[in-house]
Design an enzyme around this catalytic site. Structure first.
Site, PDB file in Angstrom:
ATOM      1  N   CYS A   2       0.873  -1.218  -0.131  1.00 28.53           N
ATOM      2  CA  CYS A   2      -0.148   0.114   0.019  1.00 28.53           C
ATOM      3  C   CYS A   2       0.844   1.382  -0.044  1.00 28.53           C
ATOM      4  CB  CYS A   2      -0.901   0.104   1.135  1.00 28.53           C
ATOM      5  SG  CYS A   2      -1.970  -1.318   1.585  1.00 28.53           S
ATOM      6  N   ARG A  29       5.122   0.176  -5.922  1.00 26.57           N
ATOM      7  CA  ARG A  29       4.892  -0.739  -4.711  1.00 26.57           C
ATOM      8  C   ARG A  29       4.090  -1.856  -4.924  1.00 26.57           C
ATOM      9  NH1 ARG A  29       6.768   2.093  -0.303  1.00 26.57           N
ATOM     10  NH2 ARG A  29       5.345   0.884   1.140  1.00 26.57           N
ATOM     11  N   TRP A  79      -3.197  -2.617  -1.488  1.00 23.95           N
ATOM     12  CA  TRP A  79      -2.825  -3.865  -1.812  1.00 23.95           C
ATOM     13  C   TRP A  79      -3.704  -4.799  -0.863  1.00 23.95           C
ATOM     14  CZ3 TRP A  79      -0.549  -8.249   0.544  1.00 23.95           C
ATOM     15  CH2 TRP A  79      -0.017  -9.293  -0.579  1.00 23.95           C
ATOM     16  N   ASN A 105      -1.823   1.618   5.801  1.00 23.33           N
ATOM     17  CA  ASN A 105      -0.790   0.695   5.459  1.00 23.33           C
ATOM     18  C   ASN A 105      -0.489  -0.166   6.477  1.00 23.33           C
ATOM     19  OD1 ASN A 105      -0.603   2.276   2.973  1.00 23.33           O
ATOM     20  ND2 ASN A 105       1.347   2.793   3.269  1.00 23.33           N
ATOM     21  N   GLY A 106      -0.585  -1.298   6.050  1.00 24.07           N
ATOM     22  CA  GLY A 106      -0.282  -2.473   7.229  1.00 24.07           C
ATOM     23  C   GLY A 106      -1.657  -3.231   7.573  1.00 24.07           C
ATOM     24  N   GLU A 478      16.848 -17.818  -8.813  1.00 21.27           N
ATOM     25  CA  GLU A 478      16.480 -16.514  -9.033  1.00 21.27           C
ATOM     26  C   GLU A 478      16.083 -16.330 -10.469  1.00 21.27           C
ATOM     27  OE1 GLU A 478      15.965 -13.785  -7.347  1.00 21.27           O
ATOM     28  OE2 GLU A 478      16.201 -12.092  -8.894  1.00 21.27           O
ATOM     29  N   LYS A 482      12.375 -14.764 -11.332  1.00 18.59           N
ATOM     30  CA  LYS A 482      12.003 -13.579 -12.056  1.00 18.59           C
ATOM     31  C   LYS A 482      11.049 -14.047 -13.310  1.00 18.59           C
ATOM     32  CE  LYS A 482      13.263 -10.922 -10.433  1.00 18.59           C
ATOM     33  NZ  LYS A 482      14.062 -10.894  -9.170  1.00 18.59           N
ATOM     34  N   GLU A 485       7.314 -14.341 -11.633  1.00 18.69           N
ATOM     35  CA  GLU A 485       6.965 -13.051 -11.110  1.00 18.69           C
ATOM     36  C   GLU A 485       6.429 -11.964 -12.430  1.00 18.69           C
ATOM     37  OE1 GLU A 485       9.470 -11.540  -7.449  1.00 18.69           O
ATOM     38  OE2 GLU A 485      10.544 -11.642  -9.110  1.00 18.69           O
ATOM     39  N   HIS A 501      15.893 -36.880  -8.161  1.00 14.55           N
ATOM     40  CA  HIS A 501      15.166 -37.471  -7.039  1.00 14.55           C
ATOM     41  C   HIS A 501      13.852 -37.229  -7.006  1.00 14.55           C
ATOM     42  CE1 HIS A 501      19.373 -38.692  -5.488  1.00 14.55           C
ATOM     43  NE2 HIS A 501      19.738 -37.552  -5.920  1.00 14.55           N
ATOM     44  N   LYS A 600       6.381  -3.946  -3.874  1.00 20.28           N
ATOM     45  CA  LYS A 600       7.652  -3.566  -3.949  1.00 20.28           C
ATOM     46  C   LYS A 600       8.151  -3.920  -2.503  1.00 20.28           C
ATOM     47  CE  LYS A 600      11.463  -2.385  -5.801  1.00 20.28           C
ATOM     48  NZ  LYS A 600      12.165  -3.239  -6.643  1.00 20.28           N
TER      49      LYS A 600
HETATM   50  C1  F6R Z   1      11.480 -10.439  -6.226  1.00 19.92           C
HETATM   51  C2  F6R Z   1      11.265  -9.404  -5.106  1.00 19.92           C
HETATM   52  C3  F6R Z   1      10.742  -9.929  -3.938  1.00 19.92           C
HETATM   53  C4  F6R Z   1      11.622  -9.392  -3.007  1.00 19.92           C
HETATM   54  C5  F6R Z   1      11.253  -9.549  -1.363  1.00 19.92           C
HETATM   55  C6  F6R Z   1      12.116  -9.238  -0.507  1.00 19.92           C
HETATM   56  O1  F6R Z   1      11.942  -9.534  -7.620  1.00 19.92           O
HETATM   57  O2  F6R Z   1      10.964  -8.248  -5.508  1.00 19.92           O
HETATM   58  O3  F6R Z   1      11.002 -11.379  -3.933  1.00 19.92           O
HETATM   59  O4  F6R Z   1      12.790  -9.525  -3.063  1.00 19.92           O
HETATM   60  O5  F6R Z   1      10.044  -9.263  -1.324  1.00 19.92           O
HETATM   61  O6  F6R Z   1      12.217  -7.713  -0.461  1.00 19.92           O
HETATM   62  P1  F6R Z   1      13.412  -6.749   0.161  1.00 19.92           P
HETATM   63  O7  F6R Z   1      14.534  -7.073  -0.293  1.00 19.92           O
HETATM   64  O8  F6R Z   1      12.920  -5.434   0.209  1.00 19.92           O
HETATM   65  O9  F6R Z   1      13.309  -7.360   1.704  1.00 19.92           O
END
Ligand code: F6R
Length: 605
Positions: A2, A29, A79, A105-106, A478, A482, A485, A501, A600
């Site tokens: 949010c 975000r 959100w 927010n929260g 990773e 990506k 996502e 396995h 974000k």
């Molecule tokens: C992946 C992504 C999320 C963040 C995760 C941790 O592209 O953006 O998986 O990596 O939410 O976020 P931070 O690094 O802000 O703690």
């Protein structure tokens, strides 16, 4: 997650435009509905709320329902947590009288109990949200307690109250005869660079000519403003079709910035850790725990290999959401490293707070100056990567990995496990990496590009498998993250040797496999795992080191990266995987910068 924006200024201001502009800067975000409340010159609070993207809110405002000019307002991107993302559940939420309105927010964990109590007392609820509880609580007590909130009242036409309790960030932007409140700096950057960061447990009152901060108990707080040196343009697309692509192309510069001031003429200096070292906090360290989520967790997994190799100290990398609940064995002999680009991830903050309570020294690796994690840490290593607007982490991943390498080298040197010459030689290789990433990017931007056409061909698949060994394993994880996502293609990463396995059962001609097989001491092993997969008719794509012609016999497609030290190979091998995910997502017409359901900074547990 949010986002909050607030504005208070002279009567007759175009509050609606300021709020909508601020909300558009918070889009990255992640959110699924948006709304604004404007206190008009007539003294009434006008609400506009819409499910979906801000563009929908803008068009409903532009098509005849624009609130009149006024002096203040608040806005929000939501959100969804409690209740579906629809118009009614979108913030701001008014009280019964329509005098007060709140954005938040929260999560309010005891909201069900509060809602029951308030309903019994005659308050009527319109939405399913936890936030609406706040507006009615404030209506009852004229004060509130929550995570990050902004409140306005038509009875106080020159006042916005903001409060922060718990995770969500809140910043004030200082202007001339006007003030801004927001959950993130980019939202106010076009108006001012002078900001005050609101701390946990603080309340801020914004009036056109003044901003006052106090603790919840009323104690006044004096705080010097920070000047933010990000320019507003850094948060713009700069000619790229998407922020994600821009940020992928910014990675050579991000890596250089991570080294800036820390590596000089082959010498490594982490002055940020000096105070901790002098205080003896690092002397008795017997193990290290890296706490992180998502992409930062993958950076932490890579760091495990580097730190164990260089500093000869056991390292465990744990996802923060599990760390908190596993009754971790930590104490002053356990160094905790929190990796979080946003510095606001609730799971990481809670886990680190717990580790501190057990006496563990903490180093934070983050991109955001003065973010919540910095206040829970004994030392902070900033990524210095500049703003990352794409919801998915790309350049902050590369920067996190780089900063963790520097930390590993520093620990290796401090513990007498690496000589100055060894450090110098490793740093020399690391300093080559930005130029090598540039080579990959230049090729990807040229007519010789093979990644985009390949991603386009593969984009019709519904599932993909990624494998790697050693540091290639977290690189594969990773790459898979990506892809899922941003393209919504189901993707899983596995240690190459683990596939047989069980998960190998997933493979068929419609499930392509991407193997990370750059030059390493486990190269032969990865190749034999790839052969096992090829025998099942899967389409094989391999990320390999330039000059490796043999790999062509085992792969349908090869994505080459320059040669480097094995330990640094994730910095290079990740780039084609990011580009692959990007082009697959564009082909599938996905919202690359704001993928569905993602945020974000994840400020709820
Ligand atoms: C992946 C992504 C999320 C963040 C995760 C941790 O592209 O953006 O998986 O990596 O939410 O976020 P931070 O690094 O802000 O703690």
């Amino acid at each position: 997650m949010c986002g909050i924006i607030g504005y208070v200024g002279p009567q007759g201001s175009d509050v609606t435009s300021i709020l909508l502009d601020g909300l558009s800067k918070l889009e990255y975000r992640g959110y699924d509905s948006a709304g604004i409340a404007v206190l008009t010159t007539a003294g009434t609070l006008e609400l506009r709320r819409r499910a979906g993207k801000i563009a929908k809110l803008v068009s409903s405002v532009e098509n005849g329902s624009r609130p009149n000019k006024g002096s203040l307002g608040i806005g929000h991107t939501r959100w969804a947590t409690h209740g579906r993302p629809n118009d009614i559940n979108a913030h701001p939420h008014p009280d019964c009288t329509g005098i007060l309105t709140v954005v938040h927010n929260g999560i309010i964990e005891n909201y069900a109990e509060l809602r029951r109590e308030l309903t019994e007392q005659g308050h009527s609820f319109r939405s399913e949200t936890d936030t609406e509880v706040l507006s009615h609580l404030i209506e009852r007590y004229y004060m509130g307690e929550a995570y990050a909130i902004a409140v306005v009242s038509s009875e106080q036409p020159k006042l916005i109250i903001g409060a922060r309790y718990g995770g969500g960030p809140l910043v004030v932007g200082l202007g001339e005869n006007e003030q801004f409140l927001a959950s993130d700096i980019p939202a106010i950057l076009t108006h001012t660079r002078r900001v005050l960061i609101i701390d946990e447990g603080e309340i801020v009152a914004l009036r056109p000519q003044s901003v006052t901060i106090s603790r919840l108990d009323g104690t006044p707080v004096e705080r010097e403003p920070l000047t933010i040196d990000w320019d507003a343009q850094a948060a713009e697309k700069g000619g790229y079709p998407h922020f994600v692509l821009k940020e992928i192309f910014e990675q050579p510069e991000a890596l250089r910035r991570a080294l800036l001031g820390r590596v000089r003429q082959g010498q490594l200096q982490l002055t940020e850790l000096e105070r901790m070292r002098q205080a003896g906090l690092l002397e008795g360290i017997q193990r290290i725990i890296i706490v992180a989520c998502g992409t930062s967790y993958h950076a932490g997994l890579i760091a495990k290999y580097a730190i164990e190799q260089w500093a000869r100290v056991p390292v465990e990398t744990i996802t923060a959401a599990e760390f908190r609940y596993c009754n971790p064995i930590v104490g002053p002999e356990t160094l905790c490293i929190a990796v979080t680009q946003s510095g606001e991830t609730a799971d990481t903050l809670v886990g680190i707070r717990q580790a501190r309570e057990h006496g563990a020294p903490v180093i934070a690796v983050t991109n955001v100056v003065a973010s919540a994690i910095t206040r829970l840490s004994d030392a902070v290593l900033y990524l210095q990567a500049g703003p990352e607007i794409g919801v998915v982490a790309t350049k902050t991943f590369i920067s996190s990995v780089t900063v963790l390498y520097l930390l590993g080298l520093w620990l290796g040197q401090q513990r007498g496990k690496l000589t100055a010459e060894q450090v110098q030689s490793l740093l020399a290789s690391l300093e080559q990496v930005p130029g090598q990433i540039q080579q990959i990017l230049d090729r990807a931007a040229s007519t010789d590009d093979v990644i985009a056409p390949l991603a386009k061909r593969m984009a019709r698949n519904t599932s993909m498998i990624f494998i790697g060994r050693g540091v290639g394993y977290p690189t594969a994880l990773e790459g898979a993250l990506k892809l899922k996502e941003i393209s919504y293609i189901h993707a899983e990463g596995f240690p190459a040797g683990e596939l047989k396995h069980g998960s190998i059962a997933l493979l068929d001609p419609d499930t392509p496999l991407i193997g990370v097989a750059t030059a390493s001491h486990v190269y032969e092993k990865v190749v034999s795992n790839i052969q096992e997969v090829r025998a099942r008719d899967a389409h094989i794509i391999v990320v390999a080191t330039e000059g490796d012609e043999v790999i062509r016999q085992h792969a349908d497609d090869v994505l080459y990266v320059p040669a480097t030290e094995e330990i640094f190979s994730p910095l290079l091998a990740s780039i084609p995987l990011q580009l692959f995910a990007y082009h697959a997502a564009v082909t599938r017409e996905c919202n690359v910068d704001q993928p569905r359901n993602l945020a974000k900074s994840v400020t709820v547990e």
